[in-house]
Design a protein around this motif. Structure first.
Motif, PDB file in Angstrom:
ATOM      1  N   LYS A  36      58.388  46.218  37.315  1.00  0.00           N
ATOM      2  CA  LYS A  36      59.034  46.558  38.745  1.00  0.00           C
ATOM      3  C   LYS A  36      57.949  45.888  39.787  1.00  0.00           C
ATOM      4  CE  LYS A  36      60.985  49.455  42.383  1.00  0.00           C
ATOM      5  NZ  LYS A  36      61.287  50.684  42.717  1.00  0.00           N
ATOM      6  N   GLU A  37      56.700  46.482  39.288  1.00  0.00           N
ATOM      7  CA  GLU A  37      55.742  46.004  40.305  1.00  0.00           C
ATOM      8  C   GLU A  37      55.097  44.607  39.865  1.00  0.00           C
ATOM      9  OE1 GLU A  37      54.943  47.423  43.373  1.00  0.00           O
ATOM     10  OE2 GLU A  37      56.486  48.852  42.946  1.00  0.00           O
ATOM     11  N   LEU A  44      45.503  46.968  37.448  1.00  0.00           N
ATOM     12  CA  LEU A  44      46.384  46.574  38.593  1.00  0.00           C
ATOM     13  C   LEU A  44      46.358  45.282  39.147  1.00  0.00           C
ATOM     14  CD1 LEU A  44      45.715  49.761  41.040  1.00  0.00           C
ATOM     15  CD2 LEU A  44      47.542  49.274  39.620  1.00  0.00           C
ATOM     16  N   ARG A  45      46.129  44.359  38.147  1.00  0.00           N
ATOM     17  CA  ARG A  45      46.190  42.949  38.185  1.00  0.00           C
ATOM     18  C   ARG A  45      47.617  42.292  37.836  1.00  0.00           C
ATOM     19  NH1 ARG A  45      41.344  40.538  34.812  1.00  0.00           N
ATOM     20  NH2 ARG A  45      42.032  42.325  33.478  1.00  0.00           N
ATOM     21  N   THR A  46      48.018  41.145  38.410  1.00  0.00           N
ATOM     22  CA  THR A  46      49.072  40.372  38.067  1.00  0.00           C
ATOM     23  C   THR A  46      48.687  39.694  36.764  1.00  0.00           C
ATOM     24  OG1 THR A  46      48.335  38.412  39.203  1.00  0.00           O
ATOM     25  CG2 THR A  46      49.961  40.117  40.484  1.00  0.00           C
ATOM     26  N   LEU A  47      49.866  39.325  35.886  1.00  0.00           N
ATOM     27  CA  LEU A  47      49.474  38.416  34.902  1.00  0.00           C
ATOM     28  C   LEU A  47      48.623  37.214  35.125  1.00  0.00           C
ATOM     29  CD1 LEU A  47      52.966  38.598  33.097  1.00  0.00           C
ATOM     30  CD2 LEU A  47      50.846  39.699  32.382  1.00  0.00           C
ATOM     31  N   GLN A  48      49.033  36.543  36.149  1.00  0.00           N
ATOM     32  CA  GLN A  48      48.213  35.403  36.684  1.00  0.00           C
ATOM     33  C   GLN A  48      46.752  35.648  36.946  1.00  0.00           C
ATOM     34  OE1 GLN A  48      49.620  33.553  40.117  1.00  0.00           O
ATOM     35  NE2 GLN A  48      48.341  31.676  40.013  1.00  0.00           N
ATOM     36  N   GLU A  49      46.466  36.793  37.606  1.00  0.00           N
ATOM     37  CA  GLU A  49      45.090  37.380  37.685  1.00  0.00           C
ATOM     38  C   GLU A  49      44.451  37.412  36.405  1.00  0.00           C
ATOM     39  OE1 GLU A  49      45.938  39.137  42.075  1.00  0.00           O
ATOM     40  OE2 GLU A  49      46.025  40.508  40.389  1.00  0.00           O
TER      41      GLU A  49
END
Length: 74
Positions: A36-37, A44-49
């Motif tokens: 969801k997030e 707490l990083r995005t896949l891109q990060e």
């Protein structure tokens, strides 16, 4: 939650250090994405990060830590 408090403390430490210091990875070896997030439940990083971390400049890594800190506050 213990993971959140540990991440909060690490973010504070990293962001208080001199900018010339190496920037550690926020990875906590809890690699599971919240669908969801769109954030890893451990760091707490995005896949891109996460994918760009090894190629990121120290300034970019510090920006990711700032984003993590903001995510912890919201």
């Amino acid at each position: 939650m213990v993971v959140t408090e540990r991440l909060r403390a690490r973010a504070r430490q990293v962001l208080e250090k001199d900018e010339r210091e190496p920037v550690p990875s926020p990875c906590q070896s809890i690699c599971s994405m919240d669908a969801k997030e769109g954030l890893c439940l451990g760091c707490l990083r995005t896949l891109q990060e996460i994918a760009q971390w090894s190629q990121a400049s120290p300034q970019d890594k510090r920006q990711v830590w700032q984003k993590i800190q903001s995510r912890l506050e919201s």
